[in-house]
Design an enzyme around this catalytic site. Structure first.
Site, mmCIF file in Angstrom:
data_model
loop_
_atom_site.group_PDB
_atom_site.id
_atom_site.type_symbol
_atom_site.label_atom_id
_atom_site.label_comp_id
_atom_site.label_asym_id
_atom_site.label_seq_id
_atom_site.Cartn_x
_atom_site.Cartn_y
_atom_site.Cartn_z
ATOM 1 N N ASP A 19 0.859 -1.189 0.000
ATOM 2 C CA ASP A 19 0.000 0.000 0.000
ATOM 3 C C ASP A 19 0.890 1.231 0.000
ATOM 4 O O ASP A 19 2.094 1.154 0.293
ATOM 5 C CB ASP A 19 -0.922 0.002 1.224
ATOM 6 C CG ASP A 19 -1.892 1.178 1.238
ATOM 7 O OD1 ASP A 19 -2.320 1.618 0.146
ATOM 8 O OD2 ASP A 19 -2.208 1.677 2.329
ATOM 9 N N SER A 20 0.283 2.373 -0.293
ATOM 10 C CA SER A 20 1.030 3.628 -0.237
ATOM 11 C C SER A 20 1.323 4.054 1.190
ATOM 12 O O SER A 20 2.194 4.897 1.421
ATOM 13 C CB SER A 20 0.238 4.740 -0.943
ATOM 14 O OG SER A 20 -1.006 4.945 -0.294
ATOM 15 N N TYR A 51 -0.725 8.594 -3.085
ATOM 16 C CA TYR A 51 -0.731 8.306 -4.509
ATOM 17 C C TYR A 51 -1.694 9.195 -5.292
ATOM 18 O O TYR A 51 -1.534 9.354 -6.507
ATOM 19 C CB TYR A 51 -1.075 6.834 -4.737
ATOM 20 C CG TYR A 51 0.087 5.893 -4.519
ATOM 21 C CD1 TYR A 51 1.371 6.355 -4.226
ATOM 22 C CD2 TYR A 51 -0.089 4.519 -4.620
ATOM 23 C CE1 TYR A 51 2.426 5.480 -4.028
ATOM 24 C CE2 TYR A 51 0.969 3.631 -4.435
ATOM 25 C CZ TYR A 51 2.221 4.114 -4.136
ATOM 26 O OH TYR A 51 3.264 3.238 -3.949
ATOM 27 N N CYS A 83 -4.518 -1.151 -2.162
ATOM 28 C CA CYS A 83 -4.657 0.278 -2.414
ATOM 29 C C CYS A 83 -5.558 0.446 -3.627
ATOM 30 O O CYS A 83 -5.236 -0.062 -4.709
ATOM 31 C CB CYS A 83 -3.288 0.907 -2.668
ATOM 32 S SG CYS A 83 -3.338 2.631 -3.199
ATOM 33 N N ASN A 84 -6.680 1.123 -3.453
ATOM 34 C CA ASN A 84 -7.603 1.323 -4.565
ATOM 35 C C ASN A 84 -6.978 2.168 -5.671
ATOM 36 O O ASN A 84 -7.129 1.874 -6.859
ATOM 37 C CB ASN A 84 -8.893 1.990 -4.073
ATOM 38 C CG ASN A 84 -9.818 1.048 -3.361
ATOM 39 O OD1 ASN A 84 -10.741 0.494 -3.942
ATOM 40 N ND2 ASN A 84 -9.577 0.857 -2.069
ATOM 41 N N THR A 85 -6.279 3.241 -5.293
ATOM 42 C CA THR A 85 -5.698 4.126 -6.293
ATOM 43 C C THR A 85 -4.715 3.373 -7.175
ATOM 44 O O THR A 85 -4.758 3.464 -8.407
ATOM 45 C CB THR A 85 -4.999 5.321 -5.618
ATOM 46 O OG1 THR A 85 -5.968 6.072 -4.880
ATOM 47 C CG2 THR A 85 -4.368 6.232 -6.652
ATOM 48 N N CYS A 197 -11.117 3.127 -0.100
ATOM 49 C CA CYS A 197 -9.717 3.370 0.235
ATOM 50 C C CYS A 197 -9.430 2.528 1.458
ATOM 51 O O CYS A 197 -10.220 2.542 2.424
ATOM 52 C CB CYS A 197 -9.462 4.852 0.517
ATOM 53 S SG CYS A 197 -7.803 5.206 1.150
ATOM 54 N N THR A 198 -8.342 1.786 1.435
ATOM 55 C CA THR A 198 -8.082 0.858 2.536
ATOM 56 C C THR A 198 -7.755 1.564 3.845
ATOM 57 O O THR A 198 -7.773 0.929 4.910
ATOM 58 C CB THR A 198 -6.939 -0.104 2.172
ATOM 59 O OG1 THR A 198 -5.780 0.637 1.777
ATOM 60 C CG2 THR A 198 -7.360 -1.020 1.031
ATOM 61 N N HIS A 199 -7.480 2.865 3.802
ATOM 62 C CA HIS A 199 -7.288 3.622 5.041
ATOM 63 C C HIS A 199 -8.604 3.805 5.809
ATOM 64 O O HIS A 199 -8.599 3.904 7.049
ATOM 65 C CB HIS A 199 -6.726 5.014 4.743
ATOM 66 C CG HIS A 199 -5.267 5.044 4.448
ATOM 67 N ND1 HIS A 199 -4.726 4.595 3.266
ATOM 68 C CD2 HIS A 199 -4.209 5.486 5.192
ATOM 69 C CE1 HIS A 199 -3.423 4.754 3.283
ATOM 70 N NE2 HIS A 199 -3.078 5.292 4.442
#
Length: 266
Positions: A19-20, A51, A83-85, A197-199
């Site tokens: 992930d970012s 990202y 990470c979706n982005t 978003c995984t956050h």
């Protein structure tokens, strides 16, 4: 190398979760629950965070180059792009470049369309994700009759990073980010929100507390863990180890994961 050594090496090939930042930990916890014996390597690209701030071509090149080094170093049996982005932009290039299986993270529009009763669904994502053709194609394919509200939250992932670092995050700051997901139209209200978003799952308790009315929050992480299990089901079991790496290790480890490890330089 002896047969025993070869077998030991096979047993310890990890799954790489990328992930970012630390949002992918929300995916990792479900992977760990699904596969307790799996060896995991978590990599956060803190040097590249966020990202959504990147130009698309530059981000593709950056992630592909970084992933090449990570694959060479860790020899993963599979990679989860948590990470979706990155998933909505970089997955095709990664699958073309590398032979390792990839599991992506994309907006859970299909299950949201199946779950809604009001027909009003919101997708809470980063600005980059809501602008992707991939996201619009998911809507066309799985939710053509659903009223989808796309919300590109500018600073919500940063708030999640602060929350997991143990810093105070105010409800007012969170509400400013999520307020547009709540749509009241013609006597109907949004009843389903996709956490794209995984956050964001790390802020879900705050979302539920400050929401103007109850909604269903859809986290794709359990489905990602199940998909990963189908890819590796015939492989050997590991030891249940977890290692954490970052391209720019932060000073502190996420408070909710303090008992599990520490950052190392990726």
């Amino acid at each position: 190398m002896s047969d025993d050594a070869i077998q030991g090496q096979k047993k310890t090939r990890p799954v790489l979760i990328f992930d970012s930042g630390i949002g992918g930990l929300s995916v990792m916890r479900h992977v760990r629950a699904q596969e307790p014996q799996l060896d995991l390597v978590y990599v956060a690209d803190h040097a590249g965070f966020s990202y959504s701030d990147w130009e698309e071509a530059a981000l593709v090149g950056h992630v592909v180059e970084l992933m090449g080094g990570l694959i060479a170093t860790h020899d993963p049996r599979a990679v989860v792009i948590a990470c979706n982005t990155a998933s909505t932009l970089v997955l095709p290039a990664l699958r073309e470049q590398f032979r390792v299986p990839f599991v992506g993270t994309v907006p859970a529009i299909k299950p949201a369309a199946a779950a809604t009763r009001s027909g009003l669904v919101s997708v809470l994502a980063t600005p980059g994700t809501v602008q992707r053709d991939y996201t619009f194609e998911l809507i066309r394919q799985f939710a053509p009759q659903i009223a989808i509200t796309l919300v590109g939250a500018q600073g919500l992932s940063h708030l999640a990073e602060l929350e997991l670092a143990g810093e105070a995050v105010s409800d007012d700051d969170v509400m400013r980010e999520i307020a547009p997901v709540f749509v009241d139209r013609d006597g109907l209200r949004t009843d389903t929100v996709v956490l794209a978003c995984t956050h964001y799952p790390f802020l879900q308790a705050a979302f539920e507390r400050i929401a103007p009315w109850p909604v269903s929050w859809i986290d794709p992480a359990p489905a990602i863990a199940r998909r990963l299990s189908t890819l590796i089901m015939d492989g050997p079991q590991g030891r249940g180890s977890t290692a954490y790496f970052s391209t720019r290790p932060p000073a502190t480890f996420p408070s909710c994961f303090d008992a599990e490890g520490r950052w190392e330089q990726a």
